[in-house]
Scaffold this motif. Sequence first.
Motif, PDB file in Angstrom:
ATOM      1  N   MET A  21       0.821  -1.206   0.000  1.00 50.44           N
ATOM      2  CA  MET A  21       0.000   0.000   0.000  1.00 50.44           C
ATOM      3  C   MET A  21       0.860   1.263   0.000  1.00 50.44           C
ATOM      4  O   MET A  21       1.941   1.291   0.593  1.00 50.44           O
ATOM      5  CB  MET A  21      -0.894   0.022   1.243  1.00 50.44           C
ATOM      6  N   LEU A  22       0.345   2.295  -0.656  1.00 52.70           N
ATOM      7  CA  LEU A  22       0.911   3.638  -0.573  1.00 52.70           C
ATOM      8  C   LEU A  22      -0.063   4.469   0.247  1.00 52.70           C
ATOM      9  O   LEU A  22      -1.235   4.574  -0.102  1.00 52.70           O
ATOM     10  CB  LEU A  22       1.074   4.245  -1.967  1.00 52.70           C
ATOM     11  N   THR A  23       0.408   5.039   1.355  1.00 55.57           N
ATOM     12  CA  THR A  23      -0.479   5.784   2.242  1.00 55.57           C
ATOM     13  C   THR A  23       0.113   7.149   2.563  1.00 55.57           C
ATOM     14  O   THR A  23       1.325   7.342   2.512  1.00 55.57           O
ATOM     15  CB  THR A  23      -0.726   5.031   3.562  1.00 55.57           C
ATOM     16  N   ALA A  24      -0.776   8.092   2.898  1.00 56.08           N
ATOM     17  CA  ALA A  24      -0.328   9.410   3.345  1.00 56.08           C
ATOM     18  C   ALA A  24       0.063   9.329   4.819  1.00 56.08           C
ATOM     19  O   ALA A  24      -0.327   8.405   5.534  1.00 56.08           O
ATOM     20  CB  ALA A  24      -1.428  10.446   3.133  1.00 56.08           C
ATOM     21  N   LEU A  25       0.822  10.317   5.260  1.00 57.69           N
ATOM     22  CA  LEU A  25       1.396  10.286   6.603  1.00 57.69           C
ATOM     23  C   LEU A  25       0.337  10.139   7.687  1.00 57.69           C
ATOM     24  O   LEU A  25       0.530   9.444   8.667  1.00 57.69           O
ATOM     25  CB  LEU A  25       2.215  11.568   6.835  1.00 57.69           C
ATOM     26  N   GLY A  26      -0.831  10.779   7.522  1.00 59.79           N
ATOM     27  CA  GLY A  26      -1.829  10.770   8.585  1.00 59.79           C
ATOM     28  C   GLY A  26      -2.907   9.719   8.440  1.00 59.79           C
ATOM     29  O   GLY A  26      -3.941   9.802   9.106  1.00 59.79           O
ATOM     30  N   GLU A  27      -2.701   8.693   7.611  1.00 61.30           N
ATOM     31  CA  GLU A  27      -3.749   7.713   7.325  1.00 61.30           C
ATOM     32  C   GLU A  27      -3.566   6.418   8.114  1.00 61.30           C
ATOM     33  O   GLU A  27      -3.740   5.323   7.598  1.00 61.30           O
ATOM     34  CB  GLU A  27      -3.768   7.389   5.823  1.00 61.30           C
ATOM     35  N   GLU A  28      -3.267   6.538   9.419  1.00 56.10           N
ATOM     36  CA  GLU A  28      -2.987   5.341  10.203  1.00 56.10           C
ATOM     37  C   GLU A  28      -4.169   4.378  10.223  1.00 56.10           C
ATOM     38  O   GLU A  28      -4.003   3.163  10.081  1.00 56.10           O
ATOM     39  CB  GLU A  28      -2.607   5.711  11.637  1.00 56.10           C
ATOM     40  N   GLY A  61      -5.560  -7.794   4.528  1.00 58.87           N
ATOM     41  CA  GLY A  61      -4.624  -8.760   3.968  1.00 58.87           C
ATOM     42  C   GLY A  61      -3.463  -8.168   3.199  1.00 58.87           C
ATOM     43  O   GLY A  61      -2.658  -8.916   2.623  1.00 58.87           O
ATOM     44  N   ALA A  62      -3.350  -6.825   3.132  1.00 60.94           N
ATOM     45  CA  ALA A  62      -2.201  -6.220   2.467  1.00 60.94           C
ATOM     46  C   ALA A  62      -0.908  -6.668   3.165  1.00 60.94           C
ATOM     47  O   ALA A  62      -0.909  -6.952   4.365  1.00 60.94           O
ATOM     48  CB  ALA A  62      -2.310  -4.699   2.479  1.00 60.94           C
ATOM     49  N   ASP A  63       0.180  -6.735   2.420  1.00 60.71           N
ATOM     50  CA  ASP A  63       1.418  -7.300   2.943  1.00 60.71           C
ATOM     51  C   ASP A  63       2.384  -6.273   3.514  1.00 60.71           C
ATOM     52  O   ASP A  63       3.186  -6.597   4.384  1.00 60.71           O
ATOM     53  CB  ASP A  63       2.124  -8.074   1.825  1.00 60.71           C
ATOM     54  N   ASP A  64       2.330  -5.055   3.023  1.00 59.32           N
ATOM     55  CA  ASP A  64       3.289  -4.050   3.474  1.00 59.32           C
ATOM     56  C   ASP A  64       2.744  -2.679   3.080  1.00 59.32           C
ATOM     57  O   ASP A  64       1.744  -2.581   2.365  1.00 59.32           O
ATOM     58  CB  ASP A  64       4.653  -4.282   2.821  1.00 59.32           C
ATOM     59  N   TYR A  65       3.397  -1.631   3.557  1.00 60.08           N
ATOM     60  CA  TYR A  65       2.989  -0.282   3.175  1.00 60.08           C
ATOM     61  C   TYR A  65       4.193   0.638   3.138  1.00 60.08           C
ATOM     62  O   TYR A  65       5.217   0.388   3.780  1.00 60.08           O
ATOM     63  CB  TYR A  65       1.935   0.274   4.135  1.00 60.08           C
ATOM     64  N   VAL A  66       4.079   1.699   2.350  1.00 63.56           N
ATOM     65  CA  VAL A  66       5.077   2.761   2.297  1.00 63.56           C
ATOM     66  C   VAL A  66       4.328   4.074   2.444  1.00 63.56           C
ATOM     67  O   VAL A  66       3.281   4.280   1.822  1.00 63.56           O
ATOM     68  CB  VAL A  66       5.861   2.740   0.967  1.00 63.56           C
ATOM     69  N   THR A  67       4.846   4.949   3.285  1.00 66.12           N
ATOM     70  CA  THR A  67       4.174   6.213   3.564  1.00 66.12           C
ATOM     71  C   THR A  67       4.705   7.318   2.658  1.00 66.12           C
ATOM     72  O   THR A  67       5.920   7.490   2.509  1.00 66.12           O
ATOM     73  CB  THR A  67       4.392   6.617   5.035  1.00 66.12           C
ATOM     74  N   LYS A  68       3.785   8.061   2.033  1.00 65.69           N
ATOM     75  CA  LYS A  68       4.169   9.204   1.200  1.00 65.69           C
ATOM     76  C   LYS A  68       4.559  10.381   2.078  1.00 65.69           C
ATOM     77  O   LYS A  68       3.913  10.613   3.098  1.00 65.69           O
ATOM     78  CB  LYS A  68       3.003   9.608   0.295  1.00 65.69           C
ATOM     79  N   PRO A  69       5.542  11.183   1.666  1.00 67.54           N
ATOM     80  CA  PRO A  69       6.421  10.975   0.502  1.00 67.54           C
ATOM     81  C   PRO A  69       7.411   9.845   0.796  1.00 67.54           C
ATOM     82  O   PRO A  69       7.878   9.703   1.915  1.00 67.54           O
ATOM     83  CB  PRO A  69       7.134  12.320   0.364  1.00 67.54           C
ATOM     84  N   PHE A  70       7.718   9.046  -0.226  1.00 70.08           N
ATOM     85  CA  PHE A  70       8.554   7.881  -0.005  1.00 70.08           C
ATOM     86  C   PHE A  70       9.731   7.880  -0.966  1.00 70.08           C
ATOM     87  O   PHE A  70       9.749   8.582  -1.982  1.00 70.08           O
ATOM     88  CB  PHE A  70       7.737   6.595  -0.191  1.00 70.08           C
ATOM     89  N   SER A  71      10.708   7.045  -0.629  1.00 67.22           N
ATOM     90  CA  SER A  71      11.859   6.829  -1.512  1.00 67.22           C
ATOM     91  C   SER A  71      11.483   5.756  -2.527  1.00 67.22           C
ATOM     92  O   SER A  71      11.141   4.633  -2.138  1.00 67.22           O
ATOM     93  CB  SER A  71      13.070   6.363  -0.690  1.00 67.22           C
ATOM     94  N   PRO A  72      11.522   6.061  -3.828  1.00 65.43           N
ATOM     95  CA  PRO A  72      11.218   5.031  -4.835  1.00 65.43           C
ATOM     96  C   PRO A  72      12.130   3.815  -4.718  1.00 65.43           C
ATOM     97  O   PRO A  72      11.711   2.686  -4.966  1.00 65.43           O
ATOM     98  CB  PRO A  72      11.425   5.760  -6.162  1.00 65.43           C
ATOM     99  N   ARG A  73      13.358   4.040  -4.314  1.00 62.16           N
ATOM    100  CA  ARG A  73      14.286   2.922  -4.151  1.00 62.16           C
ATOM    101  C   ARG A  73      13.827   2.026  -3.001  1.00 62.16           C
ATOM    102  O   ARG A  73      13.885   0.787  -3.099  1.00 62.16           O
ATOM    103  CB  ARG A  73      15.698   3.447  -3.877  1.00 62.16           C
TER     104      ARG A  73
END
Length: 233
Positions: free
Chosen positions: A83-90, A100-112
């Motif tokens: 998932m891609l989520t915004a900082l305040g979307e806990e 069932g999602a496996d992982d998440y990255v919070t925006k703004p994020f490092s593409p790497r």
Amino acid sequence: MDDPAVAGRVLVVDDDVTVRDVVRRYLEVAGYQVEVVGDGESALRRFAERQPDLVVLDLMLPGVDGLEVCRRLMVRSAVPVVMLTALGEEEDRIAGLQLGADDYVTKPFSPRELALRVTSVLRRSRVAAARSSSVLEDGGLRVDVGARSAWLDGRELPLTTREFDLLVFFLTHRGTAFSRGELLSRVWGWEFGDQSTVTVHVRRLREKVEADSARPTRIATVWGVGYRYDGGA
């Protein structure tokens, strides 16, 4: 026929054109075959047509939102979702993990970092599939790892992908206590993250496998440590 040189097929779902383009470039450099769409309906349609190996899913989508897309994907398959989520979307993030999602990255994020997480999630998924021929049993509990189905006293349990993975881990490590941090790392491959996620999944799993979730006998709390699977009575 799949190209053996391709690391995997990834569907990227985000309504921001810039995010889609940047993520696509980094994933393609990492060897992935990437397709991008900008809304939930398109994501569901392309998933049905192409059956990607993993989905990168923004939660804030026009029309059908990311959580609903995730829910529908989990009904159809066990495809890994990052998932891609915004900082305040806990709350949305926790809801996605529960679905069932496996992982998440919070925006703004490092593409790497996102590319590395995609690789990590896919690696775990493939290892799990390679080990998926066993059937685990504990009293009236029966878990078919290959079919990704679980039954308790003849009744199929409605487990999310994350709950299923946690149950399999517990069943294969009976009698050993694990901290929340260890469960994050060993079950889902997270080296960092919110450990309350583990608490939520343990609670929900207890509600499905315990006769009385308020007085658990299978999944014990080890105070000051974490949790231990003791098995059914």
